[in-house]
Design an enzyme around this catalytic site. Structure first.
Site, PDB file in Angstrom:
ATOM      1  N   GLU A  91       0.820  -1.209   0.000  1.00  0.00           N
ATOM      2  CA  GLU A  91       0.000   0.000   0.000  1.00  0.00           C
ATOM      3  C   GLU A  91       0.859   1.268   0.000  1.00  0.00           C
ATOM      4  OE1 GLU A  91      -3.084   0.866  -0.268  1.00  0.00           O
ATOM      5  OE2 GLU A  91      -3.203   2.816   0.720  1.00  0.00           O
ATOM      6  N   VAL A  95      10.365   6.695   2.219  1.00  0.00           N
ATOM      7  CA  VAL A  95      11.607   6.994   2.935  1.00  0.00           C
ATOM      8  C   VAL A  95      11.692   8.507   3.046  1.00  0.00           C
ATOM      9  CG1 VAL A  95      14.136   6.816   2.881  1.00  0.00           C
ATOM     10  CG2 VAL A  95      12.741   4.923   2.024  1.00  0.00           C
ATOM     11  N   GLY A 103      19.621   3.123  -0.338  1.00  0.00           N
ATOM     12  CA  GLY A 103      19.206   1.718  -0.392  1.00  0.00           C
ATOM     13  C   GLY A 103      18.091   1.344   0.558  1.00  0.00           C
ATOM     14  N   GLY A 105      14.813   2.317   0.594  1.00  0.00           N
ATOM     15  CA  GLY A 105      13.565   2.004  -0.121  1.00  0.00           C
ATOM     16  C   GLY A 105      13.632   0.614  -0.719  1.00  0.00           C
ATOM     17  N   LYS A 133       7.393  10.246 -11.806  1.00  0.00           N
ATOM     18  CA  LYS A 133       8.393   9.636 -12.670  1.00  0.00           C
ATOM     19  C   LYS A 133       9.540   8.993 -11.873  1.00  0.00           C
ATOM     20  CE  LYS A 133      10.618  10.155 -17.132  1.00  0.00           C
ATOM     21  NZ  LYS A 133      11.550   9.089 -16.774  1.00  0.00           N
ATOM     22  N   TYR A 139      10.835   1.670  -9.737  1.00  0.00           N
ATOM     23  CA  TYR A 139      10.156   0.373  -9.769  1.00  0.00           C
ATOM     24  C   TYR A 139      10.439  -0.391 -11.061  1.00  0.00           C
ATOM     25  CZ  TYR A 139       7.477   2.041  -5.751  1.00  0.00           C
ATOM     26  OH  TYR A 139       7.104   2.513  -4.515  1.00  0.00           O
TER      27      TYR A 139
END
Lengths: 171, 171
Positions: A91, A95, A103, A105, A133, A139
């Site tokens: 969900e 950070v 590192g 996240g 973005k 991701y």
């Protein structure tokens, strides 16, 4: 930077609540946050929790300028795909700005994946705003794919009066 | 046409699995279904079920041409919004083609909404394929909002090797 990743406890709800607001500000919708620390305590730490949390913590000597050592969190829960079975939904992933690029996240997200796999899940799902973005790039770089762009799934919601009205038609 | 909407029982899983496949065929992705009635039984009926399910049933005299009386289902689970609290996600809503237009789809989603409200959930969420105009129209007519179109939300997913790789990096 030194940091630890651990399961959230009841005592962490105050910091989680603080960081939820910080994330909402980043997403430009801080007036949308309607739940508070006590809702998190009730809904996340009872017999049938609605969610689970993990916290990123730094040692005292690396605390934030306001004195926080809890500097990131991820909130997730188990879901179900009628095609693939058990899944996990992330969900929130957040950070604090001054702790990014170290590192944390990635470590939080990896932990959610590890816990999901251990529970027999075959998917980790989440949503991102199309204008975000920097998050989208982060991701996609980790190997995920954009189900909305690729397959055309749209997120839909009923709430407020629409939900009331719908429920009144229930048997 | 008379029908009932009831909570699914373990013995319904074969029919639910059948209808899951029919829905996947409708969504043009039948090769994506990897679970069977066995996983549905295991995951839906233990002490911590991953999902809840409602089944729409007609009396024997209205059974389908293939002899089925279980002719629709809705599969859902509880989720959490860090802004609004408890929510419900409706993973599937399906009525066999020969039983459409008789109020069963509406009764199923309304019952999900009713259950959601009984559990103090404030949102009902789900997803729809962008080309699925009859479903989109049905949901929009019930007051649902398309968050992808309106706010730019995209579903992202990790699965397979990408998920394994991510999990391996967990601290």
């Amino acid at each position: 930077m030194e940091f630890t990743i651990r399961a959230a406890t009841l005592e962490d709800c105050k910091d989680i609540s603080r960081m939820i607001l910080e994330l909402a500000e980043y997403e430009k919708v801080s007036d949308q946050v309607k739940i508070a620390q006590r809702d998190l305590e009730q809904d996340g730490f009872s017999k049938n929790p609605f969610f689970h949390g993990i916290i990123a913590e730094v040692p005292e000597h690396l605390k934030s300028k306001e004195g926080h050592t809890k500097v990131g969190y991820s909130l997730y829960f188990y879901t179900y795909s009628s095609w693939k079975g058990r899944a996990v939904y992330m969900e929130d992933l957040y950070v604090m700005p001054e702790f990014r690029g170290k590192g944390i996240g990635k470590a939080l997200m990896s932990k959610v994946s590890q816990l999901g796999l251990a529970a027999g899940c075959t998917q980790l799902n989440f949503t991102v705003l199309d204008w975000n973005k920097s998050s989208l790039d982060f991701y996609l770089k980790q190997g995920c794919w954009d189900v909305t762009s690729d397959l055309g799934y749209h997120c839909m919601r009923c709430e407020g009066d629409a939900l009331e009205h719908l429920a009144q038609g229930g048997l | 046409m008379r029908f009932t909407i009831c909570a699914a029982k373990p013995e319904d899983c074969k029919d639910i699995a059948r209808m899951i496949m029919e829905l996947a065929v409708y969504e043009k992705m039948p090769d994506q279904v990897k679970i069977s009635h066995k996983e549905l039984e295991r995951d839906g009926f233990g002490p911590n079920p991953f999902y809840q399910c409602l089944v729409a049933e007609v009396p024997e005299e209205h059974k389908s041409k293939d002899g089925h009386t279980k002719v629709g289902y809705a599969l859902f689970f509880y989720t959490y919004s860090t802004w609004k609290g408890r929510t419900v996600y409706m993973e599937d809503l399906y009525v066999m083609p020969e039983y459409r237009g008789k109020g069963m789809g509406k009764a199923l989603i309304a019952t999900v909404a009713k259950v959601a409200k009984e559990q103090h959930c404030v949102r009902l969420q789900f997803s729809v394929l962008d080309w699925n105009k009859p479903s989109l129209d049905f949901y929009l007519s019930k007051g649902a909002e398309d968050l992808t179109a309106k706010e730019g939300w995209h579903f992202l997913r990790f699965h397979g090797i990408a998920l394994d790789n991510l999990a391996q990096e967990a601290p």
